[in-house]
Scaffold this active site. Structure first.
Site, PDB file in Angstrom:
ATOM      1  N   HIS A   5      47.641  44.365  37.177  1.00 55.26           N
ATOM      2  CA  HIS A   5      46.581  43.359  37.226  1.00 55.26           C
ATOM      3  C   HIS A   5      45.674  43.608  38.441  1.00 55.26           C
ATOM      4  O   HIS A   5      44.450  43.720  38.308  1.00 55.26           O
ATOM      5  CB  HIS A   5      47.212  41.961  37.296  1.00 55.26           C
ATOM      6  CG  HIS A   5      46.221  40.841  37.382  1.00 55.26           C
ATOM      7  ND1 HIS A   5      45.878  40.073  36.297  1.00 55.26           N
ATOM      8  CD2 HIS A   5      45.482  40.360  38.412  1.00 55.26           C
ATOM      9  CE1 HIS A   5      44.974  39.170  36.656  1.00 55.26           C
ATOM     10  NE2 HIS A   5      44.720  39.322  37.945  1.00 55.26           N
ATOM     11  N   GLU A   6      46.307  43.720  39.610  1.00 58.38           N
ATOM     12  CA  GLU A   6      45.500  43.908  40.824  1.00 58.38           C
ATOM     13  C   GLU A   6      44.796  45.262  40.809  1.00 58.38           C
ATOM     14  O   GLU A   6      43.695  45.391  41.334  1.00 58.38           O
ATOM     15  CB  GLU A   6      46.369  43.753  42.078  1.00 58.38           C
ATOM     16  CG  GLU A   6      47.004  42.366  42.240  1.00 58.38           C
ATOM     17  CD  GLU A   6      46.013  41.204  42.215  1.00 58.38           C
ATOM     18  OE1 GLU A   6      44.868  41.368  42.676  1.00 58.38           O
ATOM     19  OE2 GLU A   6      46.388  40.121  41.696  1.00 58.38           O
ATOM     20  N   HIS A  60      41.498  44.862  39.254  1.00 59.40           N
ATOM     21  CA  HIS A  60      40.522  44.374  40.229  1.00 59.40           C
ATOM     22  C   HIS A  60      40.111  45.508  41.176  1.00 59.40           C
ATOM     23  O   HIS A  60      38.935  45.679  41.510  1.00 59.40           O
ATOM     24  CB  HIS A  60      41.133  43.246  41.070  1.00 59.40           C
ATOM     25  CG  HIS A  60      41.289  41.936  40.350  1.00 59.40           C
ATOM     26  ND1 HIS A  60      40.238  41.310  39.714  1.00 59.40           N
ATOM     27  CD2 HIS A  60      42.363  41.115  40.188  1.00 59.40           C
ATOM     28  CE1 HIS A  60      40.676  40.155  39.195  1.00 59.40           C
ATOM     29  NE2 HIS A  60      41.953  40.024  39.456  1.00 59.40           N
ATOM     30  N   GLU A  72      37.927  39.142  36.492  1.00 65.31           N
ATOM     31  CA  GLU A  72      39.187  38.867  35.812  1.00 65.31           C
ATOM     32  C   GLU A  72      39.292  39.642  34.498  1.00 65.31           C
ATOM     33  O   GLU A  72      40.397  39.992  34.057  1.00 65.31           O
ATOM     34  CB  GLU A  72      39.316  37.351  35.589  1.00 65.31           C
ATOM     35  CG  GLU A  72      40.713  36.832  35.418  1.00 65.31           C
ATOM     36  CD  GLU A  72      41.653  37.083  36.611  1.00 65.31           C
ATOM     37  OE1 GLU A  72      41.188  37.412  37.718  1.00 65.31           O
ATOM     38  OE2 GLU A  72      42.869  36.968  36.388  1.00 65.31           O
TER      39      GLU A  72
HETATM   40 ZN    ZN Z   1      43.136  38.317  38.895  1.00 68.27          ZN
END
Ligand code: ZN
Length: 522
Positions: free
Chosen positions: A287-288, A291, A317
């Site tokens: 997830h990170e 980003h 996101e």
């Molecule tokens: Zn996030």
């Protein structure tokens, strides 16, 4: 064009932005230099905060708070210096003399500053004090499962955020004004329509899921067991690097709450490991990394400018969720990583591919948003959106919030929390004063499904490539269609340009139906 004469003007007592005769281009160059200076100061601040979450010894907390406070004041002073404000105003007045790229920077800086300037110093101070107090109250209220202890803070925060919205744009809907801080161009009415459609579309999907679950008790996860931290660290780093995160310009560390910061050529991800469950660290790392791959995309020439800044919270996101969910829970992804998992964790050497894929795709309604599966996740957001709108317009009192939460949880998820900790006290957002933030999570899911569909159409055998560990084509597609735009486009325009369609829930719903197809098939 006037004759540029940068050094000739003597200093004036009254602050003004420009030496006489300075051209618009020269003023723009000064703006960029100033933005870059502010960005660097802000980067130092972020690095102090990153350090606090990852490495700082506990005893340093008091002095660290002072260091952060000192730098925060400096950043604020720079951003509100009269000469800087005058420079932005002058450039905004001459915006049609600027190139379209430069105009983006001026437009977005002005938009941000106009919001800040509308708030008096007293309001800014009151808000930051209240947020700090409310956050601290939330930590203990959650620990003690004591909603009444947080209620007075929430009450004040909602009143204060109404004042903030009123100060920024008295003629507009308060929720619209707060929402725009997180998602440029979005409106409450638009979000309402989108979430309504999403809710209607999710109903039959949830019904299918519930019917399926009746005959299927939770499977034992093959990713639960004992996985030493060092082996997890090495494996996570390998995964994140293979996806396209550049460790020459980034790091992966650990913190209680995973997050990412991007400060120019240095992007830092954090994750959190659980020795008993491999999924915890792996999916938060991925997830990170989503980003982080976005943050690593910006051209150094645009450092500190809106063109070198992510489009919006929703778009940010969409990147994390595209990688975490759409990619990293797919059949193709695990075709590549399944054999490699056994190399890093001998206990998994014999685990079956089918059991593995099921483990990362299991879904059932649950109480905690951050642990929710892809299918039920957005219901958690719809619930929060409805409640925060009602609290902001005063139709729901804070005292009535826990009951309203229970009622919606029952209606949407079919389960009710037995404690405030698992219900209304689980998220920090409202206690941080973040109203209009939750919808960006649902928007991220919606955009991610649209982007994936467009990428699938445009990249030759995307999934076959992923099954061979080739992630570069997807990164490149995102670079070209999402990352490089910075804030040049609104989120709406960016998604439309990238996918050929304005933001819409169809691709997400189709994607989730396919998830249930899969679950029914195993
Ligand atoms: Zn996030």
């Amino acid at each position: 064009m006037k004759n540029p004469d940068l050094d000739a003007e003597p200093r004036k007592r009254k602050p003004r932005s420009k030496p006489r005769g300075e051209s618009t281009e020269q003023r723009y160059a000064r703006l960029i230099a100033e933005l870059r200076r502010q960005f660097r100061l802000g980067s130092a601040l972020q690095l102090l905060e990153w350090d606090q979450e990852t490495l700082m010894p506990a005893g340093a907390l008091h002095e660290r708070a002072q260091q952060i406070g000192t730098l925060a004041v400096l950043v604020h002073e720079q951003q509100t210096a009269p000469a800087f404000l005058a420079l932005v105003d002058e450039l905004a007045a001459d915006i049609d003399q600027l190139s379209s790229a430069a105009a983006v920077d001026v437009r977005e800086v002005k938009r941000h500053l106009d919001r800040e300037r509308a708030l008096g110093t007293d309001l800014v101070r009151a808000r930051s004090v209240l947020q700090a107090e409310a956050r601290a109250a939330w930590v203990s209220a959650r620990r003690e499962n004591d909603f009444a202890a947080l209620a007075p803070y929430l009450e004040q925060l909602f009143i204060l955020q109404r004042e903030v919205a009123q100060a920024i744009a008295p003629e507009r809907d308060a929720y619209d004004v707060l929402l725009e801080e997180h998602e440029r161009g979005a409106t409450r009415a638009g979000i309402e329509r989108t979430l309504q459609e999403l809710r209607d579309g999710l109903l039959p999907i949830i019904q299918r899921l519930s019917a399926h679950l009746e005959g299927h008790p939770p499977a034992v996860s093959v990713l639960c067991g004992h996985f030493p931290l060092d082996a997890q660290r090495r494996f996570n780093r390998r995964v994140v690097e293979t996806l396209g995160f550049d460790f020459n310009r980034g790091r992966l560390d650990e913190s209680a709450h995973p997050f990412t910061i991007g400060i120019g050529g240095d992007v830092r991800l954090t994750t959190r490991y659980d020795e008993r469950d491999l999924r915890c660290g792996l999916f938060s790392s991925i997830h990170e990394a989503g980003h982080g791959i976005y943050e690593q995309a910006f051209d150094p020439a645009t450092l500190g400018t809106p063109r070198g800044t992510a489009c919006s919270f929703g778009v940010h996101e969409s990147q994390s969720r595209l990688w975490e969910n759409v990619v990293a829970r797919s059949d193709a992804f695990w075709r590549y990583w399944h054999p490699r998992l056994g190399e890093s964790f001998p206990s998994l050497a014999g685990c079956s591919f089918d059991a593995l894929l099921l483990t990362v795709n299991e879904a059932r309604p649950s109480l905690i948003r951050v642990e929710a599966d892809e299918i039920t996740y957005n219901l958690h957001i719809i619930l929060r959106f409805e409640l925060e709108c009602a609290m902001l317009d005063g139709s729901l009192t804070i005292d009535a919030l826990p009951d309203a939460w229970t009622e919606l949880s029952d209606r949407y998820l079919g389960i009710v929390p037995q404690s405030h900790r698992d219900g209304v006290l689980q998220d920090v957002h409202w206690a941080s004063g973040d109203i209009g933030y939750f919808p960006t999570y649902a928007l991220g899911n919606i955009y991610a499904a649209q982007l994936w569909r467009a990428a699938e159409l445009e990249i030759d055998s995307l999934e076959n490539g992923i099954a061979r560990g080739e992630f570069r084509p997807l990164v490149n597609w995102l670079r070209e269609n999402v990352h490089r735009h910075g804030q040049s486009l609104t989120p709406h325009a960016l998604i439309e340009a990238a996918t050929g369609e304005p933001p819409c829930v169809g691709p997400l719903l189709e994607y989730l139906h396919r998830k249930v197809d899969y679950l029914e098939s195993v």
